[in-house]
Design a protein around this motif. Structure first.
Motif, short mmCIF file in Angstrom:
data_model
loop_
_atom_site.label_atom_id
_atom_site.label_comp_id
_atom_site.label_asym_id
_atom_site.label_seq_id
_atom_site.Cartn_x
_atom_site.Cartn_y
_atom_site.Cartn_z
N ALA A 57 0.83 -1.21 0.00
CA ALA A 57 0.00 0.00 0.00
C ALA A 57 0.86 1.26 0.00
O ALA A 57 0.61 2.19 -0.78
N VAL A 58 1.88 1.30 0.84
CA VAL A 58 2.75 2.48 0.90
C VAL A 58 3.52 2.65 -0.41
O VAL A 58 3.62 3.75 -0.96
N LEU A 59 4.07 1.56 -0.94
CA LEU A 59 4.83 1.65 -2.19
C LEU A 59 3.94 2.11 -3.34
O LEU A 59 4.36 2.94 -4.16
N GLU A 60 2.72 1.60 -3.40
CA GLU A 60 1.79 2.03 -4.45
C GLU A 60 1.47 3.52 -4.30
O GLU A 60 1.40 4.25 -5.29
N GLN A 61 1.30 3.99 -3.07
CA GLN A 61 1.04 5.41 -2.83
C GLN A 61 2.21 6.28 -3.31
O GLN A 61 2.02 7.44 -3.67
N LEU A 62 3.39 5.72 -3.32
CA LEU A 62 4.59 6.43 -3.77
C LEU A 62 4.82 6.28 -5.27
O LEU A 62 5.81 6.77 -5.79
N GLY A 63 3.91 5.58 -5.95
CA GLY A 63 4.01 5.43 -7.40
C GLY A 63 4.82 4.24 -7.86
O GLY A 63 5.19 4.16 -9.03
N LEU A 64 5.09 3.28 -6.97
CA LEU A 64 5.86 2.09 -7.34
C LEU A 64 4.91 0.91 -7.50
O LEU A 64 4.12 0.61 -6.61
N ASP A 65 4.98 0.24 -8.64
CA ASP A 65 4.08 -0.87 -8.96
C ASP A 65 4.53 -2.15 -8.27
O ASP A 65 5.63 -2.64 -8.49
N THR A 66 3.67 -2.69 -7.43
CA THR A 66 3.99 -3.94 -6.71
C THR A 66 3.20 -5.12 -7.26
O THR A 66 3.30 -6.23 -6.73
N SER A 67 2.46 -4.93 -8.32
CA SER A 67 1.53 -5.96 -8.82
C SER A 67 2.23 -7.24 -9.28
O SER A 67 1.62 -8.30 -9.28
N ARG A 68 3.48 -7.16 -9.67
CA ARG A 68 4.19 -8.34 -10.17
C ARG A 68 5.15 -8.93 -9.13
O ARG A 68 5.96 -9.80 -9.45
N GLU A 69 5.05 -8.46 -7.90
CA GLU A 69 5.98 -8.91 -6.86
C GLU A 69 5.53 -10.24 -6.26
O GLU A 69 4.41 -10.36 -5.80
N THR A 70 6.44 -11.20 -6.27
CA THR A 70 6.22 -12.50 -5.65
C THR A 70 7.48 -12.86 -4.87
O THR A 70 8.57 -12.84 -5.43
N PRO A 143 16.65 10.66 -10.16
CA PRO A 143 15.35 11.33 -10.18
C PRO A 143 15.03 11.85 -8.76
O PRO A 143 15.61 11.36 -7.79
N PRO A 144 14.11 12.78 -8.63
CA PRO A 144 13.74 13.26 -7.30
C PRO A 144 13.24 12.10 -6.43
O PRO A 144 12.69 11.13 -6.93
N SER A 145 13.42 12.25 -5.14
CA SER A 145 12.96 11.24 -4.19
C SER A 145 11.45 11.07 -4.30
O SER A 145 10.72 12.04 -4.46
N VAL A 146 11.00 9.82 -4.16
CA VAL A 146 9.56 9.55 -4.16
C VAL A 146 8.93 9.89 -2.81
O VAL A 146 7.71 9.95 -2.69
N ILE A 147 9.77 10.09 -1.82
CA ILE A 147 9.28 10.42 -0.49
C ILE A 147 8.89 11.90 -0.47
O ILE A 147 9.69 12.76 -0.81
N GLU A 148 7.66 12.16 -0.07
CA GLU A 148 7.18 13.53 -0.02
C GLU A 148 7.93 14.31 1.05
O GLU A 148 8.11 13.82 2.15
N PRO A 149 8.35 15.53 0.70
CA PRO A 149 8.99 16.32 1.75
C PRO A 149 8.00 16.62 2.86
O PRO A 149 6.85 16.94 2.60
N ARG A 150 8.45 16.44 4.05
CA ARG A 150 7.60 16.68 5.23
C ARG A 150 7.94 18.03 5.83
O ARG A 150 9.11 18.38 5.93
N SER A 151 6.93 18.75 6.24
CA SER A 151 7.22 20.03 6.89
C SER A 151 7.69 19.75 8.32
O SER A 151 7.24 18.82 8.97
#
Length: 152
Positions: A57-70, A143-151
């Protein structure tokens, strides 16, 4: 060898116990940042049946596809064929090879954790992976970090 011939692509393998959280996140983040300049694999010493849903869920929220992970079983041969092997929580069960640079990343296990904890662990992995890719592929613009900058 001519200087215009690219070097071989380095291979890194990420190893944890179940291959359902930390190692999967590490591999996906490496692929994202390296953009084909590093071959990333992952495996577990006791692979589960699927990746941890809270991690997916967290990886998908960050734009990383986990659908093929086994989850996959890690082998000594895979470690030996890699330039770098990074272990995360598999202890003495982690395969080892004298021909491979071995690193241990002391990371909390995200399995069963709440969203904020999984995000913290993934952010830690993200920083480590970015540093690793920068080391393995000097001069590669990440590329820029997928982690959102936190205030603060």
């Amino acid at each position: 060898m001519s200087s215009d011939v690219p070097d071989l692509v380095p291979q890194v393998v990420f190893v944890c116990r179940a291959n359902g959280g930390r190692s999967v996140a590490s591999r996906l983040l490496t692929e994202h940042y390296a953009q084909g300049r590093v071959r990333a694999l992952s495996g577990g010493t006791e692979p589960g049946e699927h990746i941890h849903p809270e991690v997916a869920a967290v990886l998908e929220q960050l734009g990383l596809d986990t659908s093929r992970e086994t989850p996959q079983l890690i082998t000594v041969e895979t470690v030996a064929a890699s330039d770098v092997a990074i272990t995360m929580g598999c202890g003495d069960a982690c395969p080892w090879s004298p021909s491979t640079r071995m690193l241990d990343w002391p990371l909390d296990d995200p399995k069963g954790q709440d969203d904020a904890t999984v995000r913290r662990i993934v952010a830690d992995i993200d920083a480590r992976v970015r540093a690793l890719v920068a080391e393995l592929v000097p001069g590669h613009e990440l590329p820029p970090s997928v982690i959102e900058p936190r205030s603060a």
